[in-house]
Design a protein around this motif. Structure first.
Motif, short mmCIF file in Angstrom:
data_model
loop_
_atom_site.label_atom_id
_atom_site.label_comp_id
_atom_site.label_asym_id
_atom_site.label_seq_id
_atom_site.Cartn_x
_atom_site.Cartn_y
_atom_site.Cartn_z
N CYS A 109 1.20 -1.58 -0.24
CA CYS A 109 0.11 -0.17 0.07
C CYS A 109 0.55 1.04 -0.34
N SER A 110 0.44 2.19 -0.63
CA SER A 110 1.35 3.38 -1.07
C SER A 110 0.81 4.46 -2.13
N GLY A 111 1.46 5.17 -2.09
CA GLY A 111 0.92 6.17 -2.51
C GLY A 111 -0.44 7.28 -1.43
N PRO A 112 -0.75 8.77 -2.11
CA PRO A 112 -2.06 8.93 -1.22
C PRO A 112 -2.69 8.21 -0.71
N ALA A 113 -3.68 7.43 -0.97
CA ALA A 113 -4.41 6.57 -1.39
C ALA A 113 -4.32 5.32 0.26
N ASN A 114 -2.97 5.39 -0.08
CA ASN A 114 -2.64 4.15 0.58
C ASN A 114 -3.13 3.11 0.12
N CYS A 115 -2.50 2.37 -0.91
CA CYS A 115 -3.21 1.52 -1.55
C CYS A 115 -2.22 0.76 -2.90
N TRP A 116 -2.95 -0.28 -2.92
CA TRP A 116 -2.53 -0.75 -4.06
C TRP A 116 -2.85 -1.44 -5.04
N HIS A 117 -2.79 -0.95 -6.62
CA HIS A 117 -3.41 -0.77 -7.87
C HIS A 117 -3.01 -2.51 -9.10
N LEU A 118 -3.50 -3.24 -8.87
CA LEU A 118 -2.62 -4.45 -10.38
C LEU A 118 -3.78 -4.54 -11.20
N THR A 119 -3.68 -4.26 -12.54
CA THR A 119 -4.37 -4.04 -13.55
C THR A 119 -4.28 -5.52 -14.75
N GLY A 120 -5.24 -6.08 -15.29
CA GLY A 120 -5.27 -6.71 -15.89
C GLY A 120 -4.27 -6.95 -16.77
N ASP A 121 -3.76 -5.72 -17.18
CA ASP A 121 -2.62 -6.14 -17.96
C ASP A 121 -1.21 -6.89 -17.21
N ASP A 122 -1.46 -6.41 -16.02
CA ASP A 122 0.05 -6.84 -14.90
C ASP A 122 -0.28 -8.27 -14.93
N ILE A 123 -1.81 -8.44 -14.68
CA ILE A 123 -1.97 -10.46 -14.55
C ILE A 123 -1.70 -11.27 -15.77
N GLU A 124 -1.79 -10.11 -16.91
CA GLU A 124 -1.58 -11.12 -18.42
C GLU A 124 -0.33 -11.13 -18.43
N ALA A 125 0.39 -10.06 -17.90
CA ALA A 125 2.18 -10.25 -17.64
C ALA A 125 2.51 -11.45 -17.22
N ALA A 126 2.05 -11.02 -15.35
CA ALA A 126 2.84 -12.41 -15.22
C ALA A 126 2.35 -13.87 -15.66
N LEU A 127 0.67 -14.21 -15.78
CA LEU A 127 0.78 -15.42 -16.72
C LEU A 127 1.67 -15.62 -17.75
N ALA A 128 1.75 -14.70 -18.31
CA ALA A 128 2.64 -15.08 -20.02
C ALA A 128 4.19 -15.60 -19.38
N GLY A 129 4.18 -15.47 -18.43
CA GLY A 129 5.96 -16.18 -17.91
C GLY A 129 5.75 -17.17 -17.14
N VAL A 130 4.76 -17.79 -16.39
CA VAL A 130 4.59 -18.73 -16.10
C VAL A 130 4.60 -20.08 -16.64
N THR A 131 4.84 -20.81 -15.77
CA THR A 131 6.08 -22.18 -16.83
C THR A 131 4.63 -23.17 -16.92
N LYS A 132 4.60 -24.05 -17.81
CA LYS A 132 3.20 -24.95 -17.76
C LYS A 132 3.51 -26.16 -16.82
N HIS A 133 2.71 -26.51 -16.24
CA HIS A 133 2.14 -27.53 -15.13
C HIS A 133 2.29 -28.83 -16.13
N GLU A 134 2.93 -30.14 -14.80
CA GLU A 134 2.92 -30.84 -15.93
C GLU A 134 2.82 -32.81 -15.23
N ALA A 135 2.16 -33.12 -15.10
CA ALA A 135 1.96 -34.39 -14.48
C ALA A 135 3.81 -34.90 -15.05
N LEU A 136 3.42 -35.41 -13.92
CA LEU A 136 5.06 -36.35 -13.42
C LEU A 136 4.59 -37.69 -14.64
#
Length: 228
Positions: A109-136
């Motif tokens: 939490c930061s800024g005058p409103a003392n909060c954090w922001h997370l956008t759809g673009d942020d989530i999409e960027a994070a998901l793009a870097g996630v390694t694919k899950h596979e079964a053993l």
């Protein structure tokens, strides 16, 4: 992920009347503390994000959401955000741990409103870097369901992590020069995972049986939930 804002998001939620955008990239989440309690809002839907739905999928933190660390509350928030954003239980259950480590642990939490922001673009960027899950796949062939249903595997370049869905247990498989190192650990509310059992296997041997033994050991320590 540190962001600043000059607008109080609580005012936005109460007074906004414009139609919600249909593109998920425009989704925006905001987190703040009200009376020292974590509150997360989906600004696009003008509603509070509750942990109930994510708790039906994974039970990392019964008290609810948290952020700014790699504890169970942050894991629950990571699952809740992915589930709300993607509306896909498979994506949320498979990727929330890495999303916690990469994104939620960095929120503050930061800024005058003392909060954090997370956008759809942020989530999409994070998901793009996630390694694919596979079964053993101990036989090296077509993936097979060789793990209990409350476990999944994440293949990475330097190691493989098997994560338990119903509690914060992991089996980490690392490849050394002469042997495999297998570590069963638990995160909980600690900053670093606590080791529960450690094993080594010669590098020329298949480590899959040892992985399954540690997975079974975890399930014996804390029995899986009936609906896991």
């Amino acid at each position: 992920m540190k962001t600043n804002s000059t607008d109080d998001p609580r005012t936005d939620v109460q007074t906004a009347s414009d139609p919600c955008p249909t593109n998920r990239d425009h989704v925006e989440y905001v987190g703040m503390r009200v009376d020292d309690r974590p509150v997360v809002l989906n600004l696009t839907e003008h509603e509070r994000l509750a942990p109930d739905r994510s708790l039906d999928l994974v039970r990392q933190s019964r008290p609810g959401f948290e952020w700014g660390d790699t504890g169970s509350g942050s894991a629950q928030l990571a699952c809740g955000l992915l589930l709300d954003y993607t509306d896909d239980e498979a994506v949320a259950s498979q990727h929330y741990i890495q999303f916690r480590d990469d994104v939620v642990s960095q929120l503050e939490c930061s800024g005058p409103a003392n909060c954090w922001h997370l956008t759809g673009d942020d989530i999409e960027a994070a998901l793009a870097g996630v390694t694919k899950h596979e079964a053993l796949t101990p036989d090296g062939g077509t993936p097979t369901p060789s793990l209990p249903v409350n476990w999944s595997a994440v293949s990475r370049s330097e190691r493989t992590v098997f994560q338990r869905r119903d509690i914060d247990h992991y089996v980490v498989l690392g490849e050394g020069t002469e042997e495999w190192l297998l570590l069963l650990c638990a995160q909980g509310d600690r900053a670093y995972p606590a080791p529960l059992d450690i094993r080594t296997v010669p590098i020329e041997e298949n480590p899959a049986p040892a992985v399954r033994e540690l997975v079974a050991e975890s399930n014996d320590l804390v029995e899986p939930e009936v609906d896991a």
